[in-house]
Write a protein that holds these residues in place. Structure first.
Motif, PDB file in Angstrom:
ATOM      1  N   ILE A  12       0.836  -1.210   0.000  1.00 19.93           N
ATOM      2  CA  ILE A  12       0.000   0.000   0.000  1.00 19.93           C
ATOM      3  C   ILE A  12       0.870   1.260   0.000  1.00 19.93           C
ATOM      4  CG2 ILE A  12      -1.678   1.296   1.369  1.00 19.93           C
ATOM      5  CD1 ILE A  12      -2.922  -1.376   2.134  1.00 19.93           C
ATOM      6  N   ILE A  13       1.974   1.241   0.718  1.00 17.46           N
ATOM      7  CA  ILE A  13       2.891   2.387   0.714  1.00 17.46           C
ATOM      8  C   ILE A  13       3.480   2.597  -0.681  1.00 17.46           C
ATOM      9  CG2 ILE A  13       5.127   3.205   1.577  1.00 17.46           C
ATOM     10  CD1 ILE A  13       4.365   1.899   4.270  1.00 17.46           C
ATOM     11  N   VAL A  14       3.870   1.518  -1.339  1.00 13.36           N
ATOM     12  CA  VAL A  14       4.425   1.622  -2.697  1.00 13.36           C
ATOM     13  C   VAL A  14       3.363   2.135  -3.669  1.00 13.36           C
ATOM     14  CG1 VAL A  14       5.328   0.265  -4.626  1.00 13.36           C
ATOM     15  CG2 VAL A  14       6.245  -0.065  -2.344  1.00 13.36           C
ATOM     16  N   ILE A  15       2.117   1.687  -3.515  1.00 12.25           N
ATOM     17  CA  ILE A  15       1.036   2.196  -4.369  1.00 12.25           C
ATOM     18  C   ILE A  15       0.878   3.707  -4.178  1.00 12.25           C
ATOM     19  CG2 ILE A  15      -1.482   2.175  -4.682  1.00 12.25           C
ATOM     20  CD1 ILE A  15      -1.364  -0.861  -4.166  1.00 12.25           C
ATOM     21  N   GLY A  16       0.946   4.168  -2.933  1.00 11.96           N
ATOM     22  CA  GLY A  16       0.861   5.605  -2.668  1.00 11.96           C
ATOM     23  C   GLY A  16       2.012   6.375  -3.281  1.00 11.96           C
ATOM     24  N   LEU A  17       3.221   5.829  -3.198  1.00  9.77           N
ATOM     25  CA  LEU A  17       4.380   6.495  -3.798  1.00  9.77           C
ATOM     26  C   LEU A  17       4.287   6.537  -5.314  1.00  9.77           C
ATOM     27  CD1 LEU A  17       7.225   5.067  -1.550  1.00  9.77           C
ATOM     28  CD2 LEU A  17       6.333   7.395  -1.571  1.00  9.77           C
ATOM     29  N   PHE A  19       1.475   6.511  -7.023  1.00 10.76           N
ATOM     30  CA  PHE A  19       0.419   7.478  -7.322  1.00 10.76           C
ATOM     31  C   PHE A  19       0.948   8.904  -7.253  1.00 10.76           C
ATOM     32  CE2 PHE A  19      -3.135  10.206  -6.098  1.00 10.76           C
ATOM     33  CZ  PHE A  19      -4.031   9.903  -7.107  1.00 10.76           C
ATOM     34  N   MET A  20       1.736   9.201  -6.230  1.00 13.62           N
ATOM     35  CA  MET A  20       2.288  10.548  -6.105  1.00 13.62           C
ATOM     36  C   MET A  20       3.286  10.847  -7.218  1.00 13.62           C
ATOM     37  SD  MET A  20       2.650  11.062  -2.021  1.00 13.62           S
ATOM     38  CE  MET A  20       2.732  12.839  -2.022  1.00 13.62           C
ATOM     39  N   THR A  21       4.092   9.873  -7.596  1.00 15.94           N
ATOM     40  CA  THR A  21       5.061  10.076  -8.678  1.00 15.94           C
ATOM     41  C   THR A  21       4.358  10.335  -9.999  1.00 15.94           C
ATOM     42  OG1 THR A  21       6.630   8.622  -7.558  1.00 15.94           O
ATOM     43  CG2 THR A  21       7.016   9.050  -9.889  1.00 15.94           C
ATOM     44  N   LEU A  22       3.358   9.533 -10.311  1.00 21.69           N
ATOM     45  CA  LEU A  22       2.610   9.741 -11.564  1.00 21.69           C
ATOM     46  C   LEU A  22       1.844  11.059 -11.536  1.00 21.69           C
ATOM     47  CD1 LEU A  22       1.307   6.135 -12.237  1.00 21.69           C
ATOM     48  CD2 LEU A  22       3.169   7.344 -13.390  1.00 21.69           C
ATOM     49  N   GLY A  23       1.374  11.446 -10.367  1.00 26.33           N
ATOM     50  CA  GLY A  23       0.682  12.726 -10.248  1.00 26.33           C
ATOM     51  C   GLY A  23       1.606  13.909 -10.477  1.00 26.33           C
ATOM     52  N   VAL A  24       2.810  13.822  -9.945  1.00 24.04           N
ATOM     53  CA  VAL A  24       3.787  14.896 -10.167  1.00 24.04           C
ATOM     54  C   VAL A  24       4.147  14.986 -11.646  1.00 24.04           C
ATOM     55  CG1 VAL A  24       6.175  15.574  -9.709  1.00 24.04           C
ATOM     56  CG2 VAL A  24       4.704  14.884  -7.833  1.00 24.04           C
ATOM     57  N   ILE A  37      -2.888  23.390  -9.727  1.00 23.08           N
ATOM     58  CA  ILE A  37      -3.090  23.356  -8.278  1.00 23.08           C
ATOM     59  C   ILE A  37      -4.192  22.376  -7.912  1.00 23.08           C
ATOM     60  CG2 ILE A  37      -4.740  25.233  -7.998  1.00 23.08           C
ATOM     61  CD1 ILE A  37      -2.930  26.074  -5.567  1.00 23.08           C
ATOM     62  N   LEU A  38      -5.181  22.177  -8.780  1.00 25.95           N
ATOM     63  CA  LEU A  38      -6.221  21.180  -8.529  1.00 25.95           C
ATOM     64  C   LEU A  38      -5.619  19.778  -8.493  1.00 25.95           C
ATOM     65  CD1 LEU A  38      -9.295  20.435  -8.352  1.00 25.95           C
ATOM     66  CD2 LEU A  38      -9.136  20.094 -10.816  1.00 25.95           C
ATOM     67  N   ILE A  39      -4.806  19.460  -9.498  1.00 23.41           N
ATOM     68  CA  ILE A  39      -4.175  18.153  -9.559  1.00 23.41           C
ATOM     69  C   ILE A  39      -3.196  17.970  -8.396  1.00 23.41           C
ATOM     70  CG2 ILE A  39      -2.667  16.679 -10.937  1.00 23.41           C
ATOM     71  CD1 ILE A  39      -5.567  16.950 -11.908  1.00 23.41           C
ATOM     72  N   THR A  40      -2.451  19.000  -8.064  1.00 25.46           N
ATOM     73  CA  THR A  40      -1.507  18.915  -6.953  1.00 25.46           C
ATOM     74  C   THR A  40      -2.225  18.615  -5.645  1.00 25.46           C
ATOM     75  OG1 THR A  40      -0.094  20.518  -8.066  1.00 25.46           O
ATOM     76  CG2 THR A  40       0.312  20.148  -5.736  1.00 25.46           C
ATOM     77  N   SER A  41      -3.348  19.264  -5.427  1.00 28.96           N
ATOM     78  CA  SER A  41      -4.099  19.043  -4.202  1.00 28.96           C
ATOM     79  C   SER A  41      -4.618  17.611  -4.120  1.00 28.96           C
ATOM     80  CB  SER A  41      -5.270  20.021  -4.140  1.00 28.96           C
ATOM     81  OG  SER A  41      -6.098  19.722  -3.045  1.00 28.96           O
ATOM     82  N   LYS A  42      -5.151  17.109  -5.223  1.00 30.27           N
ATOM     83  CA  LYS A  42      -5.695  15.739  -5.222  1.00 30.27           C
ATOM     84  C   LYS A  42      -4.595  14.704  -5.041  1.00 30.27           C
ATOM     85  CE  LYS A  42      -9.678  17.401  -5.992  1.00 30.27           C
ATOM     86  NZ  LYS A  42     -10.357  17.884  -4.824  1.00 30.27           N
ATOM     87  N   VAL A  43      -3.505  14.867  -5.757  1.00 32.12           N
ATOM     88  CA  VAL A  43      -2.404  13.909  -5.665  1.00 32.12           C
ATOM     89  C   VAL A  43      -1.810  13.929  -4.256  1.00 32.12           C
ATOM     90  CG1 VAL A  43      -0.039  13.500  -6.443  1.00 32.12           C
ATOM     91  CG2 VAL A  43      -1.847  13.879  -8.100  1.00 32.12           C
ATOM     92  N   ASP A  44      -1.636  15.092  -3.717  1.00 32.63           N
ATOM     93  CA  ASP A  44      -1.064  15.228  -2.380  1.00 32.63           C
ATOM     94  C   ASP A  44      -1.963  14.567  -1.339  1.00 32.63           C
ATOM     95  OD1 ASP A  44       0.637  16.089  -0.377  1.00 32.63           O
ATOM     96  OD2 ASP A  44      -0.400  18.000  -0.147  1.00 32.63           O
ATOM     97  N   THR A  45      -3.248  14.829  -1.394  1.00 35.33           N
ATOM     98  CA  THR A  45      -4.167  14.279  -0.403  1.00 35.33           C
ATOM     99  C   THR A  45      -4.283  12.763  -0.517  1.00 35.33           C
ATOM    100  OG1 THR A  45      -5.435  16.331  -0.413  1.00 35.33           O
ATOM    101  CG2 THR A  45      -6.512  14.397   0.487  1.00 35.33           C
ATOM    102  N   VAL A  46      -4.557  12.268  -1.704  1.00 34.65           N
ATOM    103  CA  VAL A  46      -4.756  10.823  -1.872  1.00 34.65           C
ATOM    104  C   VAL A  46      -3.458  10.056  -1.632  1.00 34.65           C
ATOM    105  CG1 VAL A  46      -5.427   9.029  -3.507  1.00 34.65           C
ATOM    106  CG2 VAL A  46      -6.710  11.146  -3.419  1.00 34.65           C
ATOM    107  N   GLY A  47      -2.338  10.566  -2.116  1.00 35.83           N
ATOM    108  CA  GLY A  47      -1.060   9.901  -1.901  1.00 35.83           C
ATOM    109  C   GLY A  47      -0.691   9.842  -0.427  1.00 35.83           C
ATOM    110  N   PHE A  48      -0.878  10.942   0.280  1.00 36.01           N
ATOM    111  CA  PHE A  48      -0.561  10.976   1.705  1.00 36.01           C
ATOM    112  C   PHE A  48      -1.462  10.035   2.492  1.00 36.01           C
ATOM    113  CE2 PHE A  48      -0.942  12.885   5.976  1.00 36.01           C
ATOM    114  CZ  PHE A  48       0.378  12.847   6.355  1.00 36.01           C
ATOM    115  N   LEU A  49      -2.756  10.031   2.169  1.00 29.12           N
ATOM    116  CA  LEU A  49      -3.680   9.128   2.862  1.00 29.12           C
ATOM    117  C   LEU A  49      -3.319   7.668   2.617  1.00 29.12           C
ATOM    118  CD1 LEU A  49      -7.093  10.901   2.198  1.00 29.12           C
ATOM    119  CD2 LEU A  49      -5.820  10.815   4.336  1.00 29.12           C
ATOM    120  N   THR A  50      -2.940   7.341   1.398  1.00 25.61           N
ATOM    121  CA  THR A  50      -2.565   5.964   1.077  1.00 25.61           C
ATOM    122  C   THR A  50      -1.290   5.553   1.809  1.00 25.61           C
ATOM    123  OG1 THR A  50      -3.527   6.295  -1.112  1.00 25.61           O
ATOM    124  CG2 THR A  50      -2.156   4.368  -0.823  1.00 25.61           C
ATOM    125  N   ILE A  51      -0.300   6.399   1.818  1.00 26.68           N
ATOM    126  CA  ILE A  51       0.952   6.073   2.499  1.00 26.68           C
ATOM    127  C   ILE A  51       0.729   5.918   4.004  1.00 26.68           C
ATOM    128  CG2 ILE A  51       3.233   6.976   3.119  1.00 26.68           C
ATOM    129  CD1 ILE A  51       3.332   8.186   0.292  1.00 26.68           C
TER     130      ILE A  51
END
Length: 101
Positions: A12-17, A19-24, A37-51
């Protein structure tokens, strides 16, 4: 059982990482500030929650997990508010989307 929870938590941690890498990398696809900024907010929130969910599963459900859940709750409240404040400030200051011809 402990080995399986560690493996599932790491996955799950790797999936979050990932997701964040692909989002960046996806941020560079958008041209204007508001889309980025919309995409940054979504990627940041979902990636952090997953990790952090992976960390909870990996370390087990104890006092440590309670602290992470509290951090997640505060993060879910403050991150959208901060993104909205930054975007609203940009809009009020006169930053507009450039129209493509």
């Amino acid at each position: 059982m402990n080995l399986w929870t560690t493996i599932i938590g790491n996955i799950i941690i790797v999936i979050g990482l990932i997701f964040m890498t692909l989002g960046v990398l996806g941020i560079y696809r958008f041209n204007d500030y508001f889309s980025r900024i919309l995409i940054t907010s979504k990627v940041d929130t979902v990636g952090f929650l997953t990790i952090m969910t992976g960390m909870i599963i990996k370390h087990g459900f104890a006092f440590f997990s309670g602290k992470i859940v509290l951090i997640l709750a505060l993060y879910m409240i403050t991150n959208p508010i901060a993104t909205h404040a930054i975007t609203r400030a940009a809009h009020i200051s006169g930053y507009r989307i450039k129209k493509e011809r």
